[in-house]
Write a protein that holds these residues in place. Structure first.
Motif, short mmCIF file in Angstrom:
data_model
loop_
_atom_site.label_atom_id
_atom_site.label_comp_id
_atom_site.label_asym_id
_atom_site.label_seq_id
_atom_site.Cartn_x
_atom_site.Cartn_y
_atom_site.Cartn_z
N ARG A 209 15.30 6.42 2.64
CA ARG A 209 13.92 6.26 2.15
C ARG A 209 12.96 5.77 3.23
NH1 ARG A 209 16.45 1.58 1.57
NH2 ARG A 209 15.28 -0.38 1.40
N GLN A 210 13.49 5.10 4.28
CA GLN A 210 12.63 4.53 5.31
C GLN A 210 12.50 5.41 6.55
OE1 GLN A 210 10.89 2.15 4.54
NE2 GLN A 210 11.92 0.39 3.64
N LEU A 211 13.12 6.59 6.52
CA LEU A 211 12.99 7.49 7.66
C LEU A 211 11.54 7.91 7.84
CD1 LEU A 211 16.09 9.82 7.12
CD2 LEU A 211 15.89 7.90 8.73
N PHE B 277 3.83 10.88 -1.17
CA PHE B 277 3.37 9.54 -1.52
C PHE B 277 2.94 8.77 -0.28
CE2 PHE B 277 3.96 5.04 -2.44
CZ PHE B 277 3.19 4.92 -3.60
N ARG B 278 3.73 8.81 0.77
CA ARG B 278 3.42 8.07 1.99
C ARG B 278 2.18 8.64 2.68
NH1 ARG B 278 9.05 7.28 5.18
NH2 ARG B 278 7.78 5.81 6.40
N TRP B 279 1.90 9.90 2.48
CA TRP B 279 0.69 10.51 3.04
C TRP B 279 -0.54 10.26 2.16
CZ3 TRP B 279 2.66 15.98 4.88
CH2 TRP B 279 3.36 15.82 6.09
N GLY B 280 -0.34 9.63 1.00
CA GLY B 280 -1.47 9.32 0.14
C GLY B 280 -1.89 10.45 -0.77
N SER C 83 0.84 -1.19 0.00
CA SER C 83 0.00 0.00 0.00
C SER C 83 0.87 1.23 0.00
CB SER C 83 -0.90 0.00 1.24
OG SER C 83 -1.56 1.25 1.37
N PRO C 84 0.49 2.29 -0.76
CA PRO C 84 1.31 3.49 -0.81
C PRO C 84 1.09 4.42 0.36
CG PRO C 84 -0.57 3.76 -2.23
CD PRO C 84 -0.64 2.36 -1.68
N SER C 85 0.15 4.11 1.23
CA SER C 85 -0.11 5.03 2.33
C SER C 85 0.35 4.43 3.64
CB SER C 85 -1.62 5.34 2.41
OG SER C 85 -2.34 4.15 2.60
N GLY D 204 8.68 7.48 -6.95
CA GLY D 204 8.95 6.25 -7.68
C GLY D 204 10.07 5.44 -7.06
N VAL D 205 11.10 6.12 -6.57
CA VAL D 205 12.20 5.42 -5.89
C VAL D 205 11.65 4.69 -4.67
CG1 VAL D 205 14.29 5.76 -4.52
CG2 VAL D 205 14.04 6.92 -6.72
N TYR D 206 10.85 5.37 -3.88
CA TYR D 206 10.29 4.76 -2.68
C TYR D 206 9.39 3.58 -3.03
CZ TYR D 206 7.63 4.20 1.63
OH TYR D 206 7.03 3.68 2.75
N LEU D 207 8.51 3.77 -3.99
CA LEU D 207 7.56 2.72 -4.35
C LEU D 207 8.28 1.49 -4.90
CD1 LEU D 207 4.68 1.73 -4.77
CD2 LEU D 207 4.63 2.96 -6.95
N MET D 208 9.24 1.70 -5.80
CA MET D 208 9.95 0.57 -6.38
C MET D 208 10.71 -0.22 -5.33
SD MET D 208 13.02 -0.84 -7.46
CE MET D 208 14.19 0.53 -7.35
N THR D 209 11.39 0.47 -4.43
CA THR D 209 12.18 -0.23 -3.42
C THR D 209 11.29 -0.91 -2.39
OG1 THR D 209 12.44 1.86 -2.20
CG2 THR D 209 14.20 1.24 -3.70
N GLN D 210 10.14 -0.31 -2.08
CA GLN D 210 9.21 -0.97 -1.17
C GLN D 210 8.68 -2.26 -1.78
OE1 GLN D 210 9.96 0.49 1.77
NE2 GLN D 210 7.79 0.39 2.29
#
Length: 444
Positions: free
Chosen positions: A176-178, A276-279, A4-6, A119-125
């Motif tokens: 990216r995970q902070l 992205f993480r906040w939706g 999930s992106p959120s 995109g970097v965050y989503l791909m690595t997740q």
């Protein structure tokens, strides 16, 4: 199900972020293939895993940046930053510059940078969720993107952004995970570096050697001889153009990168991860949050950029003011306007299926469309093509942009009817995963 992106509710409440869920009855923009997880080996994202709002945003952004890039393709380099580089603009031509500066300059490039970070965050997740080696996959992606950027910059057009994106994309990976609030603080800190550096340089101007100052001024406002030389070079052969292209590309990837792009691009990428993480980018926040973001971005950004236009024009776009101090109006204003554009585009994505269907294919082929703009425009304006360099005025350049927009929208739709990726997306994915990806759309 795919990642999930959120953030989860506890993380979001702790951050006082906008709440999840749209609550407006709109069609979902987030589309995740339920069978996405469980792959035993690294692979690219399938069409069913794509988040449509991100594709729509990319599509609008890649078309939007052409409005500014066309100025660098079609006229001497100094005229991109200094509207008075070739003489004072008046009437329609100044009006066109005001329009492009107010609505486009750095705005859609900022959106593009924000999306790259997301995109970097989503791909690595997703890689982490499949048990892949996210670091190695990511570094291969960035390595190949650096190569694309170098080829693009030195062989075709000096204004390449891929090199900067690849380097900055590699640098943000460890962070990216902070927590989002920490990433937001990083973005705020990084975006301040360039203005501080240039302000400091501006304050030292009285101590610059006269020769150094004169050379800097001539880059901002070239002499008639320099203008003629650049025009003749770009109207000449491809090989002859290297005389200008190589030093311009090298300066952009060294001096300008460490002074400007490194800090600005990384800041926008961290901002993209947070949004992205906040939706926000996926359209999972309630409509009122998008409206507030739009009002905030446009309400502060456009007035700030407008004041900058008035102030810089009153100073005659003087080098010593505009380069070190006057640029800051649009520097800050463009970030705010970019947030406003994101809010509007995501809202349209939620409410208009026509808009989604129109723009998503353009975004799915963003890399191909970006590089195609270079191939088409250099063929149109440079001497190895039609040689129209420094022929079209600013209004004429906008006419070319409108035609290319239509061409790229239509071409993206036609291509993706038969193929899963754009040609350069396919090449990038195949190199990243060391395996030729299936290209044709399967017909069942």
């Amino acid at each position: 199900m795919g990642v999930s992106p959120s953030p989860d509710r506890s993380e979001q409440d702790a951050l006082n972020a906008p709440p999840e869920g749209r609550g407006d009855g709109a069609d979902p923009v987030l589309q995740i293939d339920p069978g996405a997880q469980g792959s035993a080996s690294a692979r690219p994202v399938d069409a069913g895993e794509r988040i449509l709002s991100l594709d729509v945003l990319r599509g609008v952004a890649v078309l939007g940046i052409l409005v500014m890039n066309i100025q660098a393709f079609s006229q001497v380099a100094a005229a991109y930053s200094n509207p008075y580089a070739l003489g004072e603009l008046v009437g329609l031509q100044f009006g066109v510059w005001v329009f492009t500066h107010l609505f486009f300059e750095q705005k859609f490039l900022s959106v593009f940078s924000i999306l790259f970070g997301a995109g970097v965050y989503l791909m690595t997740q997703r890689a982490d969720s499949r048990g892949d080696q996210a670091l190695m996959v990511h570094l291969r992606r960035m390595m190949w993107l650096v190569l694309f950027g170098l080829v693009h910059a030195y062989l075709f057009w000096w204004g390449d952004i891929l090199f900067s994106y690849a380097v900055c994309g590699a640098l943000i990976f460890p962070f990216r995970q902070l927590q989002p609030r920490v990433q937001l603080l990083l973005a705020a800190g990084l975006v301040c570096v360039c203005p501080l550096l240039l302000t400091g340089m501006g304050l030292t101007l009285p101590f610059w050697p006269e020769e150094v100052h004169r050379e800097a001024v001539q880059q901002w406002e070239p002499t008639a001889e320099q203008v003629v030389e650049e025009i003749e070079t770009y109207r000449g052969s491809w090989f002859g153009q290297l005389e200008f292209r190589i030093p311009a590309a090298f300066a952009l990837q060294t001096y300008a990168f460490f002074l400007y792009s490194l800090w600005r691009v990384m800041a926008m990428m961290f901002l993209g991860i947070v949004l992205f993480r906040w939706g926000v980018l996926s359209g999972e926040v309630e409509g009122k949050w998008l409206r507030r973001l739009g009002i905030f971005g446009f309400g502060l950004g456009f007035p700030l950029v407008t004041v900058g236009i008035l102030h810089n024009r009153a100073r005659g776009f003087d080098h010593d003011f505009s380069v070190f101090f006057g640029f800051q109006y649009n520097y800050w204003g463009s970030v705010l306007v970019a947030l406003g554009y994101i809010a509007v585009i995501v809202s349209l994505s939620l409410r208009s299926s026509f808009f989604r269907r129109l723009m998503a294919p353009v975004g799915r082929m963003a890399l191909t469309n970006y590089l195609a703009q270079t191939l088409i425009c250099t063929l149109l304006f440079y001497g190895h093509g039609f040689g129209l360099f420094a022929v079209l005025n600013r209004a004429g350049q906008l006419g070319v942009v409108l035609v290319l927009w239509v061409v790229q929208v239509v071409a993206s739709h036609l291509w993706l009817r038969r193929y899963r990726f754009g040609p350069f997306e396919w090449l990038w994915r195949s190199l990243t995963y060391s395996k030729a990806q299936p290209m044709r759309v399967s017909r069942s």
